[in-house]
Design a protein around this motif. Structure first.
Motif, PDB file in Angstrom:
ATOM      1  N   THR A  88      -5.639   1.465  -1.229  1.00  0.00           N
ATOM      2  CA  THR A  88      -4.944   2.427  -2.165  1.00  0.00           C
ATOM      3  C   THR A  88      -3.811   2.938  -1.191  1.00  0.00           C
ATOM      4  O   THR A  88      -3.891   3.397  -0.063  1.00  0.00           O
ATOM      5  CB  THR A  88      -5.717   3.559  -2.711  1.00  0.00           C
ATOM      6  N   GLY A  89      -2.442   2.936  -1.589  1.00  0.00           N
ATOM      7  CA  GLY A  89      -1.279   3.264  -1.110  1.00  0.00           C
ATOM      8  C   GLY A  89      -0.803   2.429  -0.043  1.00  0.00           C
ATOM      9  O   GLY A  89       0.246   2.881   0.581  1.00  0.00           O
ATOM     10  N   LEU A  90      -1.220   1.065   0.013  1.00  0.00           N
ATOM     11  CA  LEU A  90      -0.687   0.151   0.927  1.00  0.00           C
ATOM     12  C   LEU A  90       0.579  -0.185   0.696  1.00  0.00           C
ATOM     13  O   LEU A  90       1.047  -0.324  -0.694  1.00  0.00           O
ATOM     14  CB  LEU A  90      -1.528  -0.878   0.843  1.00  0.00           C
ATOM     15  N   THR A  91       1.550   0.042   1.743  1.00  0.00           N
ATOM     16  CA  THR A  91       2.899  -0.362   1.145  1.00  0.00           C
ATOM     17  C   THR A  91       3.296  -1.579   2.361  1.00  0.00           C
ATOM     18  O   THR A  91       2.999  -1.472   3.537  1.00  0.00           O
ATOM     19  CB  THR A  91       3.805   0.838   1.885  1.00  0.00           C
ATOM     20  N   GLY A  92       3.894  -2.657   1.777  1.00  0.00           N
ATOM     21  CA  GLY A  92       4.305  -3.678   2.432  1.00  0.00           C
ATOM     22  C   GLY A  92       4.948  -4.568   1.667  1.00  0.00           C
ATOM     23  O   GLY A  92       5.151  -4.443   0.377  1.00  0.00           O
ATOM     24  N   ASP A  93       5.707  -5.462   2.530  1.00  0.00           N
ATOM     25  CA  ASP A  93       6.767  -6.458   1.795  1.00  0.00           C
ATOM     26  C   ASP A  93       5.871  -7.700   1.585  1.00  0.00           C
ATOM     27  O   ASP A  93       5.117  -8.399   2.297  1.00  0.00           O
ATOM     28  CB  ASP A  93       7.844  -6.539   2.624  1.00  0.00           C
ATOM     29  N   LEU A  95       3.636  -9.116  -0.277  1.00  0.00           N
ATOM     30  CA  LEU A  95       2.200  -9.314  -0.447  1.00  0.00           C
ATOM     31  C   LEU A  95       1.924  -9.846  -1.537  1.00  0.00           C
ATOM     32  O   LEU A  95       2.282  -9.800  -2.618  1.00  0.00           O
ATOM     33  CB  LEU A  95       1.314  -8.056  -0.349  1.00  0.00           C
ATOM     34  N   PRO A  96       0.971 -11.186  -1.516  1.00  0.00           N
ATOM     35  CA  PRO A  96       0.691 -11.919  -2.467  1.00  0.00           C
ATOM     36  C   PRO A  96      -0.133 -11.272  -3.612  1.00  0.00           C
ATOM     37  O   PRO A  96      -0.789 -10.457  -3.042  1.00  0.00           O
ATOM     38  CB  PRO A  96      -0.019 -13.056  -1.937  1.00  0.00           C
ATOM     39  N   GLU A  97       0.034 -11.841  -4.875  1.00  0.00           N
ATOM     40  CA  GLU A  97      -0.560 -11.305  -5.874  1.00  0.00           C
ATOM     41  C   GLU A  97      -2.141 -11.360  -5.745  1.00  0.00           C
ATOM     42  O   GLU A  97      -2.912 -12.372  -5.099  1.00  0.00           O
ATOM     43  CB  GLU A  97      -0.593 -11.929  -7.092  1.00  0.00           C
ATOM     44  N   GLY A  98      -3.061 -10.249  -5.909  1.00  0.00           N
ATOM     45  CA  GLY A  98      -4.221 -10.271  -5.533  1.00  0.00           C
ATOM     46  C   GLY A  98      -4.724 -10.002  -4.230  1.00  0.00           C
ATOM     47  O   GLY A  98      -5.963 -10.177  -3.773  1.00  0.00           O
ATOM     48  N   PHE A  99      -3.883  -9.683  -3.183  1.00  0.00           N
ATOM     49  CA  PHE A  99      -4.004  -9.406  -1.763  1.00  0.00           C
ATOM     50  C   PHE A  99      -4.843  -8.542  -1.758  1.00  0.00           C
ATOM     51  O   PHE A  99      -5.838  -8.222  -0.713  1.00  0.00           O
ATOM     52  CB  PHE A  99      -2.734  -9.071  -1.130  1.00  0.00           C
ATOM     53  N   THR A 100      -4.942  -7.316  -2.827  1.00  0.00           N
ATOM     54  CA  THR A 100      -5.853  -6.107  -2.461  1.00  0.00           C
ATOM     55  C   THR A 100      -7.162  -6.167  -3.305  1.00  0.00           C
ATOM     56  O   THR A 100      -7.928  -5.207  -3.355  1.00  0.00           O
ATOM     57  CB  THR A 100      -4.950  -4.647  -2.558  1.00  0.00           C
ATOM     58  N   THR A 101      -7.520  -7.249  -3.850  1.00  0.00           N
ATOM     59  CA  THR A 101      -8.743  -7.522  -4.586  1.00  0.00           C
ATOM     60  C   THR A 101      -9.871  -7.763  -3.864  1.00  0.00           C
ATOM     61  O   THR A 101      -9.667  -8.597  -2.946  1.00  0.00           O
ATOM     62  CB  THR A 101      -8.387  -8.754  -5.620  1.00  0.00           C
ATOM     63  N   GLU A 102     -10.945  -7.021  -4.033  1.00  0.00           N
ATOM     64  CA  GLU A 102     -11.926  -7.050  -3.085  1.00  0.00           C
ATOM     65  C   GLU A 102     -12.954  -7.528  -3.962  1.00  0.00           C
ATOM     66  O   GLU A 102     -13.332  -7.502  -5.040  1.00  0.00           O
ATOM     67  CB  GLU A 102     -12.477  -5.830  -2.496  1.00  0.00           C
ATOM     68  N   THR A 103     -14.073  -8.302  -3.481  1.00  0.00           N
ATOM     69  CA  THR A 103     -15.115  -8.724  -4.132  1.00  0.00           C
ATOM     70  C   THR A 103     -16.413  -8.319  -3.629  1.00  0.00           C
ATOM     71  O   THR A 103     -17.638  -8.734  -4.213  1.00  0.00           O
ATOM     72  CB  THR A 103     -15.222 -10.414  -4.000  1.00  0.00           C
ATOM     73  N   GLY A 104     -16.416  -7.851  -2.524  1.00  0.00           N
ATOM     74  CA  GLY A 104     -17.896  -7.422  -1.749  1.00  0.00           C
ATOM     75  C   GLY A 104     -17.999  -8.099  -0.451  1.00  0.00           C
ATOM     76  O   GLY A 104     -18.931  -8.061   0.143  1.00  0.00           O
ATOM     77  N   LYS A 166       1.482  -0.627   5.883  1.00  0.00           N
ATOM     78  CA  LYS A 166       0.944   0.699   6.322  1.00  0.00           C
ATOM     79  C   LYS A 166       0.182   1.503   5.326  1.00  0.00           C
ATOM     80  O   LYS A 166       0.238   1.401   3.961  1.00  0.00           O
ATOM     81  CB  LYS A 166       2.244   1.895   6.479  1.00  0.00           C
ATOM     82  N   LEU A 167      -0.820   2.347   5.733  1.00  0.00           N
ATOM     83  CA  LEU A 167      -1.851   3.096   5.152  1.00  0.00           C
ATOM     84  C   LEU A 167      -1.954   4.508   5.616  1.00  0.00           C
ATOM     85  O   LEU A 167      -1.757   4.741   6.686  1.00  0.00           O
ATOM     86  CB  LEU A 167      -3.204   2.430   4.879  1.00  0.00           C
ATOM     87  N   GLN A 168      -2.377   5.251   4.508  1.00  0.00           N
ATOM     88  CA  GLN A 168      -2.746   6.825   5.056  1.00  0.00           C
ATOM     89  C   GLN A 168      -4.252   6.835   4.342  1.00  0.00           C
ATOM     90  O   GLN A 168      -4.226   7.205   3.173  1.00  0.00           O
ATOM     91  CB  GLN A 168      -1.841   7.810   4.550  1.00  0.00           C
ATOM     92  N   PRO A 169      -5.220   6.597   5.041  1.00  0.00           N
ATOM     93  CA  PRO A 169      -6.656   6.466   4.390  1.00  0.00           C
ATOM     94  C   PRO A 169      -7.170   7.769   3.946  1.00  0.00           C
ATOM     95  O   PRO A 169      -8.200   8.048   2.973  1.00  0.00           O
ATOM     96  CB  PRO A 169      -7.565   5.826   5.338  1.00  0.00           C
TER      97      PRO A 169
END
Length: 191
Positions: A88-93, A95-104, A166-169
């Protein structure tokens, strides 16, 4: 290592690590964060709170380094669940679609890597890093590193990590560089 001190490593799951929380995990954290301990995010209380949260996470593991039976470093993390808010809040140039999708089972969150100051510069951090990541079943690992922590940033890049943004967790945390490392790690990398 540069001396004859025996360095050993132990691996623990969340249940075993909980028994070491105050005497080992938090103590090492406090002793390795003295340079930022005046900031509320890095206080002993906030560190203990975060570590307790990590212990409740799926797939939590910790590796502790010992020198002649005394804890001198640790590395720990957990598998990001499908419901993770890590990105959440990741900023980056680019990034491929689905990059932040997690599966466990896609991403291992490498939460902390720390070695007591008097033991730094002896390849212990890299040994902890590799020991924790060795055998992980995820396809990648992620770690957050402070922008001003040049020694850590240099080491991570040398070990194959790549910056993705970048992230601010946490609201009271600084902004971190978010890094990614493909898994499994190579067995014969330079330390």
């Amino acid at each position: 290592m540069t001396d004859s001190t025996a360095i050993t490593f132990t691996r623990h799951d969340a249940e075993a690590a909980a028994a070491l929380l105050d005497d080992v995990l938090v103590r090492i954290y406090v002793d390795t964060h003295a340079d930022v301990s005046d900031k509320p995010f890095y206080s002993e209380e906030r560190a203990a709170e975060r570590i307790r949260g990590y212990l409740r996470s799926p797939g939590f593991e910790i590796v502790i380094a010992y020198a002649d039976g005394r804890p001198i470093g640790q590395a720990f993390g957990y598998a990001l669940p499908a419901t993770s808010r890590w990105w959440t809040g990741l900023t980056g140039d680019d990034l491929p679609e689905g990059f932040t999708t997690e599966t466990g089972s896609r991403t291992f969150a490498f939460n902390e890597l720390m070695v007591l100051p008097e033991w730094q510069g002896r390849h212990i951090a890299h040994a902890l890093h590799d020991e924790l990541l060795r055998g992980r079943g995820e396809e990648r690992a992620t770690i957050l590193v402070r922008e001003d922590n040049l020694p850590a940033r240099t080491a991570y890049f040398r070990w194959g990590w790549q910056k993705v943004g970048k992230l601010q967790p946490f609201p009271d945390s600084p902004h971190f560089d978010a890094l990614i490392l493909p898994l499994p790690i190579e067995a014969s990398r330079e330390r």
